[in-house]
Every structure is written in structure tokens, then in C-alpha cells.
Design an enzyme around this catalytic site. Structure first.
Site, PDB file in Angstrom:
ATOM      1  N   PRO A  90      40.545 -16.105  30.840  1.00  0.00           N
ATOM      2  CA  PRO A  90      40.184 -15.107  29.825  1.00  0.00           C
ATOM      3  C   PRO A  90      39.897 -13.734  30.413  1.00  0.00           C
ATOM      4  CG  PRO A  90      38.397 -16.681  30.142  1.00  0.00           C
ATOM      5  CD  PRO A  90      39.585 -17.219  30.867  1.00  0.00           C
ATOM      6  N   GLU A 117      33.541 -24.627  33.364  1.00  0.00           N
ATOM      7  CA  GLU A 117      32.977 -23.279  33.345  1.00  0.00           C
ATOM      8  C   GLU A 117      33.899 -22.240  33.953  1.00  0.00           C
ATOM      9  OE1 GLU A 117      30.201 -20.358  32.462  1.00  0.00           O
ATOM     10  OE2 GLU A 117      30.337 -22.438  31.801  1.00  0.00           O
ATOM     11  N   ARG A 155      62.714 -18.685  26.825  1.00  0.00           N
ATOM     12  CA  ARG A 155      63.685 -18.256  25.815  1.00  0.00           C
ATOM     13  C   ARG A 155      64.436 -16.995  26.235  1.00  0.00           C
ATOM     14  NH1 ARG A 155      62.535 -14.860  21.844  1.00  0.00           N
ATOM     15  NH2 ARG A 155      63.345 -16.277  20.257  1.00  0.00           N
ATOM     16  N   ASP A 170      64.061  -9.300  19.089  1.00  0.00           N
ATOM     17  CA  ASP A 170      62.770  -9.834  18.675  1.00  0.00           C
ATOM     18  C   ASP A 170      61.706  -8.747  18.641  1.00  0.00           C
ATOM     19  OD1 ASP A 170      63.544 -12.416  18.295  1.00  0.00           O
ATOM     20  OD2 ASP A 170      62.927 -13.119  20.270  1.00  0.00           O
TER      21      ASP A 170
END
Length: 249
Positions: A90, A117, A155, A170
Site C-alpha cells: 500500500p 502486518e 493483455r 482502451d
């Protein structure tokens, strides 16, 4: 052929993802090799321990460095090889289409999915090449983000999509959101397909699609326009559309 290894404590989570849809077809074509590796197998503990309490105290458990280092070294026996080793974290750089395009040029990607953690800092400092996050929210582990990034990267590989233009047009590939799509029937419950798409005039269709892409980006993600590659005429057109929108409110 690209090789992608995912280090995880839950390899079974990847069985359906790696064997289905675009990823499954790409693997079947020999375009990519996809592996989910349980790094618990590299623990030196008789109980298969891969985590421990943090030095200095505190809540939660921290992933130990030795199983992760051993797993990577087993996957990359040739020290001259330089795979991209990606920590799902994160705290990492937010994943974007531009990053997907960059990673699609590599021959070997290794993803490290953590739980608990966090990671021993030595993994972060002395093993990984990239730290990536898919957004500012918390998940149980790195598996779902890794699946997202693998799908996004694979992809883009040549031969994966049936229509090579699909990846080019896209959303985000051009720096803008994608234009609206329509298909048959031309009229459904009184709702009609725009006339320009039925005209057969390719130049007008392309002009309409570009304008719709610009307009949709202006309405939904105006932040993207700051770095988009736009002509002066397009920027003037956007200013005009923005003023019209403000006047109608």
C-alpha cells in the site's frame, strides 16, 4: 515468452484466474508462463513459519526475509538475469496503464504478495525493484492486486488479444477515457445509435470518437487532461465544452 511468478501463501487463489479467459488463452498459446509459488515451501522452520513478531514490539506479524529471498533465488538461479521483482504494497507507487505498458516489455516478472502486518524491511531495500499499489485502501493481502496487475500486463503482449487495436484504444492507453460503444440493433426501445456511426464515413467516425473521448474525460476524469497529448484546437474545444456545461447548470 514472458514468465510471471507470484510468491504467495495462497497459490490456490490463482488457479481459476490463471486458467481462465485472456490469461488462460495467453498461457495456452505459449505467450506467457504463469506460476503461483507458495513461499512457505522455502521456510527453514519445521512448522513452515514465514512470519514473526516485530523487533521493538507492536501489533501484528511481519514476513521474514529468508523464505522470500530463498524463493526468489530459486526462481532466478542465473545471477546475471535481471527480473523485475514487484512488492505488492500500500506504500508503493500507484499502478497505472503507463506502468502496465512498461512492465509488458519485460521477460520475467516476480510478484511478492504479503499478508500480516508487513514485510521485513530488508526485502524492500535489497530484493525488490518495484513497489506497487492499486489504490488507497486496505486489502487482506497482495493476491488480488497482483491478479489485477498481471491481467493488465498480459493483455498488452503481442498475440494475446484477438484484435490488436483493443489494447491501443482502451481507456487510459491514450491518456484519455475511451469513447462510447454501440452495436446492433441500431434502435432499441426508441434509443438510437448516433447517426455518425451508421454513416460509413470513417473520418467522421474517428472525429466523433476522439471528441467523445475528450468529453468523457472532461466530465469524469478532468485530472487526466493535464498530461494528455492534445492539440491546441482540442484544448480550445474542451474549454468551449466546459463553458457550455457551466452555462447549462
Amino acid at each position: 515468452m514472458m514468465k510471471i511468478d507470484v510468491l504467495t501463501l495462497f497459490p490456490e487463489m490463482f488457479t481459476g484466474v490463471f486458467g481462465s479467459s485472456i490469461l488462460g488463452k495467453a498461457a495456452a498459446k505459449g505467450i506467457v508462463e504463469l506460476n503461483a509459488v507458495n513461499f512457505r515451501n522455502y521456510s527453514t522452520s519445521k512448522h513452515g513459519t514465514v512470519d514473526d513478531t516485530p523487533y521493538g514490539g507492536g501489533g501484528g506479524m511481519v514476513l521474514k526475509p529468508d523464505p522470500i529471498f530463498a524463493a526468489v533465488e530459486d526462481l532466478v538461479p542465473d545471477q546475471a538475469a535481471k527480473p523485475r521483482i514487484i512488492l505488492m504494497c500500500p506504500q508503493g507507487e500507484t499502478f497505472t496503464q503507463k506502468k502496465a505498458e512498461e512492465l509488458s516489455q519485460e521477460q520475467h516478472l516476480i510478484f511478492i504478495c504479503g499478508h500480516y502486518e508487513g514485510y521485513d524491511e530488508r526485502i524492500r531495500e535489497h530484493l525488490v525493484t518495484d513497489e506497487l499499489s492499486i489504490g488507497d485502501y486496505v486489502l487482506t493481502g497482495g493476491e488480488l492486486p497482483a491478479m489485477t496487475i498481471v491481467d493488465s500486463v498480459v493483455r498488452l503482449l503481442p498475440g494475446v488479444l484477438g484484435n490488436e487495436m483493443s489494447a491501443v484504444t482502451d481507456s487510459f492507453s491514450t491518456g484519455l477515457l475511451e469513447y462510447p460503444h454501440y452495436t446492433r440493433p441500431a434502435e432499441f426501445r426508441g434509443l438510437k445509435v448516433p447517426d455518425v456511426l451508421l454513416s460509413g464515413h470513417h473520418g467522421n467516425v474517428e472525429k466523433w470518437r476522439r471528441e467523445q473521448s475528450l468529453l468523457r474525460t472532461l466530465q469524469r476524469r478532468p485530472d487526466l487532461l493535464e498530461h494528455a497529448d492534445l492539440s491546441e484546437a482540442e484544448r480550445r474545444w474542451l474549454v468551449l465544452q466546459d463553458k457550455r456545461s457551466e452555462a447549462s447548470e
